[in-house]
Design a protein around this motif. Structure first.
Motif: not given
Length: 403
Positions: A15, A111, A115, A119, A163, A165-166, A205-206, A209
């Protein structure tokens, strides 16, 4: 005053700590968005990307500080040369003058911070301190401006540049926390729910995304990672020092279904908070457009997760609808007079939100959105509109200024 973006120094997939514009002042990337790959980098290059001078000066200060620390540690020239421009600043998420900044900017900062934390996982420095700061800030804003927070977060869900996930985690945390209040659950339970929502996908998380931008079905190794992520997320939280038993149990069990139909353990007994977290997780996911499928209209997403097999609302599903209404703030509707609008505030009833009409009856954009009460017959909701159908660019800052 603009300064060219150091495009070739940006780490892909992380980010950005600043917003990126073109020389005419058109936003190219919001703060917290990432440059996905080399093709995305080249697309930006064609638009001559710039950043505000004040953002450049702060960013440069942190970059120089990182280089200075390496020199003082007597690092080799090769090591110093490999130091990348920092993609996160060390300042705390909350600043003394935060209330003077638009809520959309503050949530964009949140955010970006989340993120990076998701990550990095167990490799993050001071994971606990940074996580608590994010959670407290979100909780405070939810208490102060719940409808405005929901509006901004749902609009983030609809933004493919941010992103996923966040955005998903923050929206789930807001919805779960507010629904727990509707149910009258203790503050400690609501707090654990909010924190579990923020961290339940920490173990993937990755991948989350990546999947949001993936058109093809899950590959076997991806499916395996998805199936294992509740236990992986719990393990990472234990590794970084989390000891709250309810928080950990919620993360582990947020895909379990009473009777044994869930994963990863196939648990038969599932606590009510874990059931609520699963319901919220599925609801927010169905709202969200992905590359491989459109998002669902808000009433359809609510109906899909709130009704039992016989079509009767479950107690938790009914609480979700009482909390959000059928039209969550930030989602889109078409009014009886033909206007398109974004839901601004929840109304007295689930079907009558206050909305901001951003097009006229002819479909042309308005210079300023107009507040409409859908309890009035002339402005009642005709239908919910999926995000992918909306072709007019809506400024969240302008919407918030009209609420």
């Amino acid at each position: 005053m603009w300064v060219p973006l150091p495009l070739d120094e940006i780490t892909l997939g992380e980010p950005l700590p600043v917003a990126v514009w073109d020389p005419r002042g058109q936003l190219l990337l919001a703060k917290g968005a990432a440059i996905r790959d080399e093709l995305h980098r080249e697309w930006l290059r064609m638009h001559t990307p710039v950043i505000r001078r004040e953002d450049h000066d702060i960013w440069r200060k942190h970059y120089v500080a990182a280089l200075d620390r390496a020199v003082r540690r007597n690092e080799s020239l090769q090591t110093i040369a490999r130091i990348a421009r920092p993609m996160q600043f060390d300042e705390p998420v909350a600043q003394p003058d935060e209330t003077a900044r638009p809520l959309s900017e503050r949530l964009a900062d949140l955010h970006a911070a989340l993120t990076l934390l998701l990550h990095q996982g167990s490799h993050a420095q001071d994971f606990g301190g940074r996580f608590v700061q994010i959670d407290r800030q979100l909780g405070r804003w939810l208490h102060q401006q719940p409808d405005a927070v929901l509006l901004v977060l749902v609009q983030m869900l609809f933004n493919p540049r941010l992103g996923y996930s966040a955005a998903h985690a923050l929206t789930c945390a807001a919805v779960a926390g507010l629904t727990a209040q509707t149910l009258g659950w203790p503050a400690a339970t609501a707090d654990a729910l909010r924190r579990a929502a923020l961290s339940m996908n920490l173990g993937m998380a990755r991948l989350q995304d990546e999947l949001a931008c993936q058109a093809e079905p899950l590959r076997p190794e991806q499916r395996q990672a998805v199936h294992a992520h509740p236990q992986r997320s719990e393990a990472i939280l234990r590794e970084v020092g989390v000891r709250d038993a309810l928080w950990l149990d919620l993360v582990r069990d947020h895909h379990e279904i009473p009777g044994g139909g869930g994963y990863p353990r196939g648990a038969v007994e599932v606590s009510e908070p874990a059931q609520l977290l699963r319901l919220v997780d599925v609801y927010v996911a169905r709202l969200s457009p992905r590359l491989h499928r459109p998002g669902l209209p808000a009433p359809r997403a609510a109906r899909d997760v709130c009704l039992d097999a016989s079509g009767v609302p479950t107690p938790l599903g009914a609480a979700l609808v009482r909390t959000l209404g059928l039209y969550i703030p930030g989602s889109y509707v078409e009014l009886a007079n033909g206007e398109l609008a974004v839901v601004a505030r929840r109304g007295a009833r689930a079907t009558t939100p206050l909305v901001l009409a951003f097009t006229g009856r002819d479909g042309l954009p308005r210079s300023e959105p107009l507040l409409r009460d859908t309890a009035e017959a002339a402005h009642e909701v005709r239908r919910s509109v999926p995000a992918q159908e909306v072709k007019v660019r809506v400024s969240v800052e302008r919407l918030l200024a009209r609420v």
